[in-house]
Structure formats: C-alpha cells, structure tokens
Design a protein around this motif. Structure first.
Motif, PDB file in Angstrom:
ATOM      1  N   LYS A 179     -20.308  61.917  80.732  1.00 21.60           N
ATOM      2  CA  LYS A 179     -19.755  60.557  80.766  1.00 21.60           C
ATOM      3  C   LYS A 179     -18.489  60.474  79.917  1.00 21.60           C
ATOM      4  N   ASN A 180     -18.481  61.150  78.780  1.00 24.18           N
ATOM      5  CA  ASN A 180     -17.268  61.178  77.943  1.00 24.18           C
ATOM      6  C   ASN A 180     -16.106  61.793  78.709  1.00 24.18           C
ATOM      7  N   VAL A 181     -16.417  62.862  79.453  1.00 25.77           N
ATOM      8  CA  VAL A 181     -15.378  63.537  80.245  1.00 25.77           C
ATOM      9  C   VAL A 181     -14.871  62.602  81.338  1.00 25.77           C
ATOM     10  N   SER A 182     -15.788  61.967  82.043  1.00 29.13           N
ATOM     11  CA  SER A 182     -15.416  61.035  83.112  1.00 29.13           C
ATOM     12  C   SER A 182     -14.562  59.887  82.569  1.00 29.13           C
ATOM     13  N   ASP A 183     -14.975  59.310  81.433  1.00 27.75           N
ATOM     14  CA  ASP A 183     -14.214  58.204  80.837  1.00 27.75           C
ATOM     15  C   ASP A 183     -12.814  58.656  80.431  1.00 27.75           C
ATOM     16  N   ALA A 184     -12.719  59.878  79.901  1.00 27.91           N
ATOM     17  CA  ALA A 184     -11.407  60.397  79.487  1.00 27.91           C
ATOM     18  C   ALA A 184     -10.478  60.545  80.683  1.00 27.91           C
ATOM     19  N   VAL A 185     -11.031  60.961  81.820  1.00 29.58           N
ATOM     20  CA  VAL A 185     -10.225  61.153  83.030  1.00 29.58           C
ATOM     21  C   VAL A 185      -9.832  59.808  83.645  1.00 29.58           C
ATOM     22  N   PHE A 186     -10.827  58.939  83.856  1.00 26.90           N
ATOM     23  CA  PHE A 186     -10.592  57.732  84.650  1.00 26.90           C
ATOM     24  C   PHE A 186     -10.184  56.509  83.825  1.00 26.90           C
ATOM     25  N   LYS A 187     -10.733  56.364  82.625  1.00 25.42           N
ATOM     26  CA  LYS A 187     -10.400  55.183  81.817  1.00 25.42           C
ATOM     27  C   LYS A 187      -9.189  55.412  80.918  1.00 25.42           C
ATOM     28  N   LYS A 188      -9.062  56.648  80.422  1.00 21.01           N
ATOM     29  CA  LYS A 188      -7.968  56.934  79.492  1.00 21.01           C
ATOM     30  C   LYS A 188      -6.824  57.690  80.148  1.00 21.01           C
ATOM     31  N   GLY A 189      -7.047  58.180  81.368  1.00 24.50           N
ATOM     32  CA  GLY A 189      -5.995  58.889  82.083  1.00 24.50           C
ATOM     33  C   GLY A 189      -5.613  60.223  81.478  1.00 24.50           C
ATOM     34  N   ASN A 190      -6.552  60.857  80.776  1.00 27.91           N
ATOM     35  CA  ASN A 190      -6.260  62.150  80.153  1.00 27.91           C
ATOM     36  C   ASN A 190      -6.313  63.273  81.185  1.00 27.91           C
ATOM     37  N   GLY A 191      -5.345  64.176  81.103  1.00 26.69           N
ATOM     38  CA  GLY A 191      -5.365  65.355  81.954  1.00 26.69           C
ATOM     39  C   GLY A 191      -5.741  66.596  81.175  1.00 26.69           C
ATOM     40  N   GLY A 192      -5.411  66.587  79.874  1.00 25.49           N
ATOM     41  CA  GLY A 192      -5.717  67.716  79.008  1.00 25.49           C
ATOM     42  C   GLY A 192      -6.956  67.455  78.164  1.00 25.49           C
ATOM     43  N   PHE A 193      -7.351  68.460  77.400  1.00 22.75           N
ATOM     44  CA  PHE A 193      -8.614  68.422  76.669  1.00 22.75           C
ATOM     45  C   PHE A 193      -8.511  67.918  75.233  1.00 22.75           C
ATOM     46  N   LYS A 194      -7.363  68.062  74.607  1.00 20.10           N
ATOM     47  CA  LYS A 194      -7.305  67.881  73.151  1.00 20.10           C
ATOM     48  C   LYS A 194      -7.740  66.502  72.663  1.00 20.10           C
ATOM     49  N   PRO A 195      -7.314  65.393  73.314  1.00 21.21           N
ATOM     50  CA  PRO A 195      -7.792  64.091  72.817  1.00 21.21           C
ATOM     51  C   PRO A 195      -9.313  63.976  72.848  1.00 21.21           C
ATOM     52  N   LEU A 196      -9.927  64.488  73.903  1.00 20.15           N
ATOM     53  CA  LEU A 196     -11.380  64.417  74.025  1.00 20.15           C
ATOM     54  C   LEU A 196     -12.056  65.316  72.998  1.00 20.15           C
ATOM     55  N   LEU A 197     -11.536  66.512  72.812  1.00 16.50           N
ATOM     56  CA  LEU A 197     -12.113  67.432  71.825  1.00 16.50           C
ATOM     57  C   LEU A 197     -12.121  66.809  70.435  1.00 16.50           C
ATOM     58  N   SER A 198     -11.064  66.069  70.122  1.00 18.33           N
ATOM     59  CA  SER A 198     -10.975  65.472  68.784  1.00 18.33           C
ATOM     60  C   SER A 198     -11.963  64.317  68.604  1.00 18.33           C
ATOM     61  N   SER A 199     -12.446  63.758  69.718  1.00 16.89           N
ATOM     62  CA  SER A 199     -13.386  62.632  69.627  1.00 16.89           C
ATOM     63  C   SER A 199     -14.845  63.073  69.721  1.00 16.89           C
ATOM     64  N   LEU A 200     -15.074  64.319  70.102  1.00 20.89           N
ATOM     65  CA  LEU A 200     -16.438  64.843  70.222  1.00 20.89           C
ATOM     66  C   LEU A 200     -16.777  65.729  69.021  1.00 20.89           C
ATOM     67  N   ASN A 201     -18.047  66.059  68.913  1.00 20.45           N
ATOM     68  CA  ASN A 201     -18.491  66.994  67.882  1.00 20.45           C
ATOM     69  C   ASN A 201     -18.176  68.409  68.390  1.00 20.45           C
ATOM     70  N   THR A 202     -17.026  68.930  67.969  1.00 19.90           N
ATOM     71  CA  THR A 202     -16.513  70.199  68.501  1.00 19.90           C
ATOM     72  C   THR A 202     -16.633  71.317  67.476  1.00 19.90           C
ATOM     73  N   ALA A 203     -17.291  72.389  67.867  1.00 19.34           N
ATOM     74  CA  ALA A 203     -17.358  73.593  67.038  1.00 19.34           C
ATOM     75  C   ALA A 203     -16.176  74.488  67.411  1.00 19.34           C
ATOM     76  N   VAL A 204     -15.396  74.892  66.418  1.00 16.01           N
ATOM     77  CA  VAL A 204     -14.218  75.722  66.667  1.00 16.01           C
ATOM     78  C   VAL A 204     -14.518  77.168  66.271  1.00 16.01           C
ATOM     79  N   VAL A 205     -14.233  78.091  67.173  1.00 11.88           N
ATOM     80  CA  VAL A 205     -14.461  79.515  66.931  1.00 11.88           C
ATOM     81  C   VAL A 205     -13.123  80.191  66.682  1.00 11.88           C
ATOM     82  N   ASP A 206     -12.918  80.691  65.477  1.00  6.21           N
ATOM     83  CA  ASP A 206     -11.689  81.442  65.178  1.00  6.21           C
ATOM     84  C   ASP A 206     -11.874  82.874  65.660  1.00  6.21           C
ATOM     85  N   TRP A 207     -11.206  83.182  66.779  1.00 10.01           N
ATOM     86  CA  TRP A 207     -11.381  84.501  67.395  1.00 10.01           C
ATOM     87  C   TRP A 207     -10.571  85.539  66.627  1.00 10.01           C
TER      88      TRP A 207
END
Length: 196
Positions: free
Chosen positions: A142-170
């Motif tokens: 639902k977060n993904v759907s809202d980001a696409v349709f309600k916020k008009g996001n095409g990329g991932f970064k705004p959504l990643l910053s709003s979710l609980n995101t684990a970052v892996v330093d490769w």
C-alpha cells in the motif's frame, strides 16, 4: 528462507542505447537478461520481468507489464509486481535492473539476512544508495501504491526514507557488482570487465 520473487526492471525506454530494451543487448555472447537470470536463478523462488510483453514474450519467463502509464519509473515496476494477481502468494520482492550483468550471486541472501524486522533492505556501495538493488516485504504494497499514485513518485528514494529501511554497505570489489549499462561505452567497459 522467505519466498522471494526477483523482479527484473526492464520497462524503461533504453533510448541512450537506441534499442527496444537494453535487456536484450548482447554481452560476451549472451543477452544482459540471460546473464541476470542465470545469476538470480538459484537465489529466488521465481524470476519475472517487468516490461513490455511484445518485447519479452519469447523469453520463457513471466512478464509483468506496468499497471501505470508507460515509462512511469522503476517504482511503478515494483507496484505492478506487488499488485499482480499471479504473485499474491509472494512474501517479498527483490528488484534488480535489467542492465546489471555483474550483480552478486549472494545478493538475495545478504538482503534477506539484513532485512530482519525492517520493511526494506537496500544496498549501498561506496557510500551511494543503490535503490534498484533492494528487497521489499509484501506488507508495504500500500505504501508503494500510494507513492506511485498519490505522490507521483517514479523513483525509490522518497519512499525508502519514509519506511523502516535496512541499508547494506556492500564491500568494495575489483569490478563494481552494481555497474549498469546505459551507453555503448558502458557496454565496452563491461566487455573488458568480463575478463576479471
């Protein structure tokens, strides 16, 4: 191990390469797509392509077309996979671009281990976030759907910053495992890197 489907993002224009899809460009005698599928096959339950069926129907893989306007961005590809009726059983989705022939053979296991209780696990390489190499729990659909349709996001970064995101330093490697091919010069560089 959670049931994970790999979504190869191949719905872009490939305009800089002058081809219908970069995924079908040849590198070392194989298409980029076949190289990526071979690297993912043992890592996931299933591999699907997010792209145009008229381009990819002959590839013997499920093709998930965008459920948005054409060329809406990679986030639309994730939304389309998450909302596809044939994939309702999936627990998590790993996304990769169609032009990354050196993606790690342990990408999924590392992302799954990092996910823990997070919503998303995402690669960072040399200090730069790599959102198109990430693992997403189905529960954030639902977060993904809202980001696409309600916020008009095409990329991932705004959504990643709003979710609980684990970052892996490769760890840094001789050949960048997240190198992607956008131009003919990039393709030549990839040919050189095949030797490493």
């Amino acid at each position: 191990m959670i049931d994970t489907v790999a979504v190869i993002l191949a719905a872009g224009k490939s305009s800089r390469m002058g081809v219908p899809s970069k995924a079908l460009v040849h590198l070392g005698g194989q298409t980029l797509l076949s190289r990526i599928v071979a690297r993912l096959d043992d890592q996931v339950t299933q591999v699907v392509i997010n792209g145009d069926k008229t381009i990819f129907d002959a590839q013997n893989l499920p093709v998930i077309e965008d459920k948005t306007a054409a060329f809406s961005g990679p986030l639309a590809g994730l939304h389309s996979a998450m909302s596809d009726p044939s994939l309702q059983w999936v627990e998590s989705f790993v996304i990769v671009p169609c032009d990354s022939p050196f993606l790690p053979l342990d990408l999924v296991s590392v992302l799954v281990a990092a996910l823990g209780q997070s919503d998303v696990a995402c690669v960072r390489y040399k200090g730069i976030l790599q959102p198109t190499f990430s693992l997403w729990r189905k529960q954030v659909a639902k977060n993904v759907s809202d980001a696409v349709f309600k916020k008009g996001n095409g990329g991932f970064k705004p959504l990643l910053s709003s979710l609980n995101t684990a970052v892996v330093d490769w760890p840094e490697q001789a050949v960048n495992p997240f190198f992607n091919i956008n131009t003919s010069d990039d393709l030549r560089m990839a040919e050189e890197n095949l030797c490493h």
